[in-house]
Design a protein around this motif. Structure first.
Motif, PDB file in Angstrom:
ATOM      1  N   ASN A 282     -11.008  13.771   6.683  1.00  0.00           N
ATOM      2  CA  ASN A 282     -10.284  14.684   7.565  1.00  0.00           C
ATOM      3  C   ASN A 282      -9.653  15.842   6.819  1.00  0.00           C
ATOM      4  O   ASN A 282      -8.863  16.578   7.389  1.00  0.00           O
ATOM      5  CB  ASN A 282      -9.202  13.919   8.342  1.00  0.00           C
ATOM      6  CG  ASN A 282      -9.817  13.013   9.383  1.00  0.00           C
ATOM      7  OD1 ASN A 282     -10.863  13.329   9.938  1.00  0.00           O
ATOM      8  ND2 ASN A 282      -9.186  11.886   9.634  1.00  0.00           N
ATOM      9  N   GLU A 283     -10.000  16.005   5.561  1.00  0.00           N
ATOM     10  CA  GLU A 283      -9.378  17.041   4.748  1.00  0.00           C
ATOM     11  C   GLU A 283      -9.833  18.441   5.154  1.00  0.00           C
ATOM     12  O   GLU A 283     -11.011  18.710   5.287  1.00  0.00           O
ATOM     13  CB  GLU A 283      -9.697  16.816   3.269  1.00  0.00           C
ATOM     14  CG  GLU A 283      -9.052  17.846   2.372  1.00  0.00           C
ATOM     15  CD  GLU A 283      -9.430  17.693   0.926  1.00  0.00           C
ATOM     16  OE1 GLU A 283      -9.125  18.610   0.158  1.00  0.00           O
ATOM     17  OE2 GLU A 283     -10.044  16.675   0.559  1.00  0.00           O
ATOM     18  N   LEU A 284      -8.865  19.305   5.321  1.00  0.00           N
ATOM     19  CA  LEU A 284      -9.118  20.726   5.537  1.00  0.00           C
ATOM     20  C   LEU A 284      -8.133  21.445   4.628  1.00  0.00           C
ATOM     21  O   LEU A 284      -6.948  21.511   4.925  1.00  0.00           O
ATOM     22  CB  LEU A 284      -8.879  21.091   7.006  1.00  0.00           C
ATOM     23  CG  LEU A 284      -9.491  22.406   7.466  1.00  0.00           C
ATOM     24  CD1 LEU A 284      -9.569  22.460   8.957  1.00  0.00           C
ATOM     25  CD2 LEU A 284      -8.772  23.585   6.896  1.00  0.00           C
ATOM     26  N   SER A 285      -8.635  21.927   3.478  1.00  0.00           N
ATOM     27  CA  SER A 285      -7.731  22.441   2.456  1.00  0.00           C
ATOM     28  C   SER A 285      -8.174  23.757   1.822  1.00  0.00           C
ATOM     29  O   SER A 285      -7.633  24.146   0.789  1.00  0.00           O
ATOM     30  CB  SER A 285      -7.559  21.385   1.355  1.00  0.00           C
ATOM     31  OG  SER A 285      -8.806  21.121   0.725  1.00  0.00           O
ATOM     32  N   LEU A 286      -9.145  24.435   2.417  1.00  0.00           N
ATOM     33  CA  LEU A 286      -9.630  25.691   1.850  1.00  0.00           C
ATOM     34  C   LEU A 286     -10.075  26.611   2.973  1.00  0.00           C
ATOM     35  O   LEU A 286     -10.678  26.162   3.941  1.00  0.00           O
ATOM     36  CB  LEU A 286     -10.813  25.421   0.908  1.00  0.00           C
ATOM     37  CG  LEU A 286     -11.450  26.624   0.208  1.00  0.00           C
ATOM     38  CD1 LEU A 286     -10.468  27.258  -0.776  1.00  0.00           C
ATOM     39  CD2 LEU A 286     -12.727  26.211  -0.521  1.00  0.00           C
ATOM     40  N   LEU A 287      -9.760  27.887   2.821  1.00  0.00           N
ATOM     41  CA  LEU A 287     -10.226  28.918   3.744  1.00  0.00           C
ATOM     42  C   LEU A 287     -11.167  29.831   2.973  1.00  0.00           C
ATOM     43  O   LEU A 287     -10.795  30.355   1.917  1.00  0.00           O
ATOM     44  CB  LEU A 287      -9.047  29.719   4.299  1.00  0.00           C
ATOM     45  CG  LEU A 287      -9.392  30.943   5.158  1.00  0.00           C
ATOM     46  CD1 LEU A 287     -10.253  30.571   6.353  1.00  0.00           C
ATOM     47  CD2 LEU A 287      -8.113  31.627   5.614  1.00  0.00           C
TER      48      LEU A 287
ATOM     49  N   LEU B 127      -3.831  23.158   3.824  1.00  0.00           N
ATOM     50  CA  LEU B 127      -4.275  24.547   3.660  1.00  0.00           C
ATOM     51  C   LEU B 127      -3.053  25.410   3.371  1.00  0.00           C
ATOM     52  O   LEU B 127      -2.106  25.427   4.145  1.00  0.00           O
ATOM     53  CB  LEU B 127      -4.981  25.023   4.931  1.00  0.00           C
ATOM     54  CG  LEU B 127      -5.561  26.428   4.902  1.00  0.00           C
ATOM     55  CD1 LEU B 127      -6.598  26.573   3.798  1.00  0.00           C
ATOM     56  CD2 LEU B 127      -6.183  26.762   6.240  1.00  0.00           C
ATOM     57  N   THR B 128      -3.081  26.099   2.245  1.00  0.00           N
ATOM     58  CA  THR B 128      -1.978  26.968   1.852  1.00  0.00           C
ATOM     59  C   THR B 128      -2.515  28.344   1.511  1.00  0.00           C
ATOM     60  O   THR B 128      -3.730  28.526   1.329  1.00  0.00           O
ATOM     61  CB  THR B 128      -1.237  26.414   0.619  1.00  0.00           C
ATOM     62  OG1 THR B 128      -2.124  26.462  -0.508  1.00  0.00           O
ATOM     63  CG2 THR B 128      -0.760  24.978   0.840  1.00  0.00           C
ATOM     64  N   LYS B 129      -1.620  29.322   1.393  1.00  0.00           N
ATOM     65  CA  LYS B 129      -2.079  30.678   1.083  1.00  0.00           C
ATOM     66  C   LYS B 129      -2.645  30.782  -0.334  1.00  0.00           C
ATOM     67  O   LYS B 129      -3.308  31.758  -0.652  1.00  0.00           O
ATOM     68  CB  LYS B 129      -0.987  31.705   1.335  1.00  0.00           C
ATOM     69  CG  LYS B 129       0.262  31.544   0.566  1.00  0.00           C
ATOM     70  CD  LYS B 129       1.258  32.603   1.007  1.00  0.00           C
ATOM     71  CE  LYS B 129       2.576  32.454   0.295  1.00  0.00           C
ATOM     72  NZ  LYS B 129       3.522  33.482   0.683  1.00  0.00           N
ATOM     73  N   ASP B 130      -2.440  29.754  -1.150  1.00  0.00           N
ATOM     74  CA  ASP B 130      -3.038  29.719  -2.484  1.00  0.00           C
ATOM     75  C   ASP B 130      -4.449  29.140  -2.476  1.00  0.00           C
ATOM     76  O   ASP B 130      -5.112  29.123  -3.503  1.00  0.00           O
ATOM     77  CB  ASP B 130      -2.159  28.890  -3.427  1.00  0.00           C
ATOM     78  CG  ASP B 130      -0.784  29.503  -3.610  1.00  0.00           C
ATOM     79  OD1 ASP B 130      -0.689  30.742  -3.646  1.00  0.00           O
ATOM     80  OD2 ASP B 130       0.197  28.737  -3.698  1.00  0.00           O
ATOM     81  N   ARG B 131      -4.884  28.663  -1.319  1.00  0.00           N
ATOM     82  CA  ARG B 131      -6.217  28.063  -1.212  1.00  0.00           C
ATOM     83  C   ARG B 131      -7.079  28.861  -0.235  1.00  0.00           C
ATOM     84  O   ARG B 131      -7.623  28.331   0.723  1.00  0.00           O
ATOM     85  CB  ARG B 131      -6.103  26.585  -0.822  1.00  0.00           C
ATOM     86  CG  ARG B 131      -5.426  25.762  -1.951  1.00  0.00           C
ATOM     87  CD  ARG B 131      -5.448  24.298  -1.695  1.00  0.00           C
ATOM     88  NE  ARG B 131      -6.778  23.749  -1.468  1.00  0.00           N
ATOM     89  CZ  ARG B 131      -7.608  23.318  -2.419  1.00  0.00           C
ATOM     90  NH1 ARG B 131      -7.269  23.385  -3.684  1.00  0.00           N
ATOM     91  NH2 ARG B 131      -8.788  22.808  -2.094  1.00  0.00           N
ATOM     92  N   ILE B 132      -7.173  30.148  -0.535  1.00  0.00           N
ATOM     93  CA  ILE B 132      -7.989  31.083   0.239  1.00  0.00           C
ATOM     94  C   ILE B 132      -8.855  31.829  -0.762  1.00  0.00           C
ATOM     95  O   ILE B 132      -8.362  32.299  -1.791  1.00  0.00           O
ATOM     96  CB  ILE B 132      -7.112  32.081   1.027  1.00  0.00           C
ATOM     97  CG1 ILE B 132      -6.186  31.345   1.990  1.00  0.00           C
ATOM     98  CG2 ILE B 132      -7.983  33.093   1.766  1.00  0.00           C
ATOM     99  CD1 ILE B 132      -5.126  32.229   2.633  1.00  0.00           C
TER     100      ILE B 132
END
Length: 178
Positions: A25-30, A146-151
């Motif tokens: 269920n991981e969603l950690s990158l844009l 998901l954080t702004k550092d993972r875009i």
């Protein structure tokens, strides 16, 4: 912006058959992409047709090279700012291809793919940046990993193979808007 049942309420739904379940269920990158069909051509329905498997190959010579391709993104931001969602955010869209982020392969497994209607070397519209900022904030608020550092751009996870969103994308302004 509001996300309900993993769909962006403000987006027009255009479901794609090109997705499957995430292995977790991981969603950690844009991942930010660009697309124009045919190249350098904006408007029309070709992007939607490609992502739904209904692109008429005889409509343009460029389309012949796309025969049999199965690709999708979660969301498209048109040059007008219109939002079109193809795949629920909790599902694995087929946007990244062979990819690697921080030593992890198969970025589709843990990422959201957003396509900007555009090309590497042509400026994106202010409406696109505004919508991208609002969508990004909604995603970060809704999905805690998901954080702004993972875009990143597609080029960062598929170097040498992909170049989007390209030199015309204003990373500094976008990141400051978050």
């Amino acid at each position: 912006m509001q996300i309900k049942n993993h769909w962006l309420v403000e987006a027009r739904a255009c479901p794609s058959p090109f997705f499957n379940e995430r292995p977790n269920n991981e969603l950690s990158l844009l991942v930010i992409h660009n697309i124009a069909l045919p190249p350098l051509t904006y408007g029309g329905r070709a992007i939607e047709q490609l992502f739904t498997g209904s692109l008429p190959l005889d409509e343009h010579p460029y389309f012949e090279g796309l025969e049999g391709i199965k690709v999708s993104a979660h969301l498209l931001i048109r040059r007008t700012g219109e939002l079109v969602q193809f795949v629920a955010f909790d599902k694995r869209a087929w946007h990244a291809g062979v990819s690697n982020y921080a030593g992890r392969v198969e970025c589709n497994d843990f990422s959201v793919g957003i396509e900007l209607e555009g090309s590497d070397n042509q400026p994106y519209t202010e409406k696109q940046y505004q919508q991208l900022t609002l969508v990004t904030k909604a995603l970060i608020d809704h999905y805690p990993l998901l954080t702004k550092d993972r875009i990143c751009g597609h080029d960062a996870i598929a170097p040498g193979r992909k170049t989007d969103p390209g030199s015309a994308f204003n990373w500094l302004s976008y990141q400051q808007s978050l």
